[in-house]
Design a protein around this motif. Structure first.
Motif, short mmCIF file in Angstrom:
data_model
loop_
_atom_site.label_atom_id
_atom_site.label_comp_id
_atom_site.label_asym_id
_atom_site.label_seq_id
_atom_site.Cartn_x
_atom_site.Cartn_y
_atom_site.Cartn_z
N TYR A 160 -11.58 4.59 12.81
CA TYR A 160 -10.69 3.74 12.03
C TYR A 160 -11.43 2.73 11.14
O TYR A 160 -10.81 2.10 10.29
N VAL A 182 -2.86 5.47 12.45
CA VAL A 182 -2.65 4.03 12.25
C VAL A 182 -1.19 3.76 11.89
O VAL A 182 -0.55 2.85 12.44
N SER A 198 1.54 1.86 14.21
CA SER A 198 2.27 0.67 13.77
C SER A 198 3.75 0.78 14.14
O SER A 198 4.36 -0.18 14.63
N LEU A 207 -3.08 6.09 19.56
CA LEU A 207 -4.47 5.67 19.34
C LEU A 207 -5.45 6.65 19.97
O LEU A 207 -6.54 6.86 19.44
#
Length: 427
Positions: free
Chosen positions: A14, A157, A161, A283
């Motif tokens: 990331y 990502v 979120s 993740l």
């Protein structure tokens, strides 16, 4: 192009995304609007319960949930002639501005004393008209600037979120509802979309690699999907998955309020437990190696279904809370897996139309499931509906396995989301 800082060690997949100023500028606005939507998961249903007539509350919850998403499918199909010509950023701005205005009208109508069930449903429906295009713009915004290996991390990502908002949003709504009407929580969601529209409009994106002209509307996107058996199969399975999940959003508020005799705080806790699981699962995907696509997809659906079965126990909330958290854990990687595959297989000039077509199809599934759930709630009760959703998910797996064996074979795995300097997007 997004790239890692030269000469700096890259500890994970990331880092290069957040090393870029543009991504860092826009991601907080995405996260804020996701948080607002997380709060409305509770607020939309809770306001419908308050506005609904005695004995018909379940039906109004179902109608409100349907109205909040279904018109987006109509907008994707009918407005394609005009919307497909807009770049991804303008699509996102248009959707965000519309939602800010119309969701903001809900608390204003309440303050004026004119908020009726019909007006409430109408405002929810109109606010979602461009949402398929807005979602397409959000996921297409960075895709031309990312290498094939980077897309999975970026999609992780974005999906994380959403999952994080599923933790914080309902929990925050649960804390606010005892002291604040749900209409004002919907107003807060409107404010987050206003921030997203302004931030997106004021951000300058780096030039994307050259690509072909934007072609076709949502109908053309559906035609392209039909010519790619792997993408079409994924779309069908995802539609069935969303259909099976649709009744959950309607049945869960009634399960909490009627069967457990609890308030909005516990409803927020359910969605927060789901979100915690989804964050962990999402993740984890970003640092995973190669994943066999179809076994992963079908395993996610089966695991989610198993997580719904503890809703059969109504004497305490703990078994179903744990089951819902497990459902979120296995669901976490699903969106990133499917979106990464679509971005890889779709020509850049057709990406927004394909994503809008996909959203148009999928937006019909959850509302249909929610409508069926609302119809069933007054007949069989919330626990039976929730467990039935899990059973239906489990049944999707053998059907998907048969379809997979009879469909043309395609590359089954996704590349690991490693973090390297960005190269031109593969076509």
């Amino acid at each position: 192009m997004f790239s890692a800082t030269p000469g700096r060690p890259v500890p994970g997949p990331y880092r290069s995304l957040f090393a870029d100023r543009t991504f860092r500028r826009l991601m907080p606005a995405f996260a804020l609007s996701d948080l607002g939507d997380g709060m409305t998961v509770v607020a939309v249903a809770w306001l419908a319960l308050a506005l609904g007539p005695e004995g018909g509350q379940g039906a109004l919850v179902g109608i409100a949930v349907v109205a909040y998403v279904l018109p987006g499918a109509l907008g994707a199909l009918v407005l394609g002639r005009w919307m497909r010509r807009l770049p991804a950023r303008r699509l996102l701005i248009a959707d965000s501005a519309l939602r800010a205005v119309l969701l903001g009208a809900v608390p204003l109508a309440h303050a004026a004393g004119v908020l009726t069930p019909a007006l409430y449903v109408g405002l929810l429906g109109a606010s979602s008209l461009l949402h398929a295009w807005g979602k397409a713009g959000k996921h297409a915004l960075f895709a031309p600037l990312l290498s094939d290996r980077q897309r999975l991390a970026a999609n992780s990502v974005l999906s994380t979120s959403l999952s994080s908002a599923t933790i914080a949003g309902p929990a925050l709504a649960g804390l606010l509802l005892p002291v604040m009407s749900p209409v004002w929580i919907i107003g807060l969601d409107a404010a987050t979309f206003a921030v997203l529209a302004v931030q997106t409009g004021s951000t300058t994106l780096p030039p994307a690699p050259a690509s072909g002209p934007v072609t076709g509307g949502a109908g053309q996107g559906l035609s392209l999907l039909r010519r790619r058996p792997e993408l079409l199969g994924l779309l069908v399975v995802t539609w069935l998955f969303n259909l099976a999940f649709g009744p959950v959003e309607v049945a869960l508020p009634l399960f909490v309020s009627h069967d457990l005799g609890a308030g909005a705080e516990l409803l927020g806790a359910y969605w927060a437990s789901f979100g915690i699981g989804a964050v962990i699962g999402g993740l984890t995907l970003g640092v995973a190696g190669r994943l066999p696509l179809w076994p992963a997809v079908l395993g996610i659906i089966a695991g989610h279904g198993i997580g719904m079965l503890p809703f059969a126990l109504t004497h305490t909330a703990y078994p179903s809370l744990i089951g819902f958290a497990f459902a979120g854990l296995v669901y976490g990687p699903y969106s990133a897996l499917s979106l990464t595959l679509i971005q890889r297989r779709t020509p850049a000039g057709s990406l927004t139309t394909v994503l809008a077509a996909r959203s148009a199809v999928l937006l019909t599934a959850s509302p249909l499931g929610a409508g069926l759930g609302g119809f069933l709630l007054d007949r069989v009760g919330a626990p039976a509906v929730l467990v039935g959703c899990g059973v239906l998910m489990i049944l999707i797996v053998p059907a998907g396995t048969v379809a997979l064996k009879t469909a043309p074979r395609a590359r089954p795995a996704l590349e690991p989301a490693t973090t390297t300097a960005m190269a031109p997007t593969e076509r």
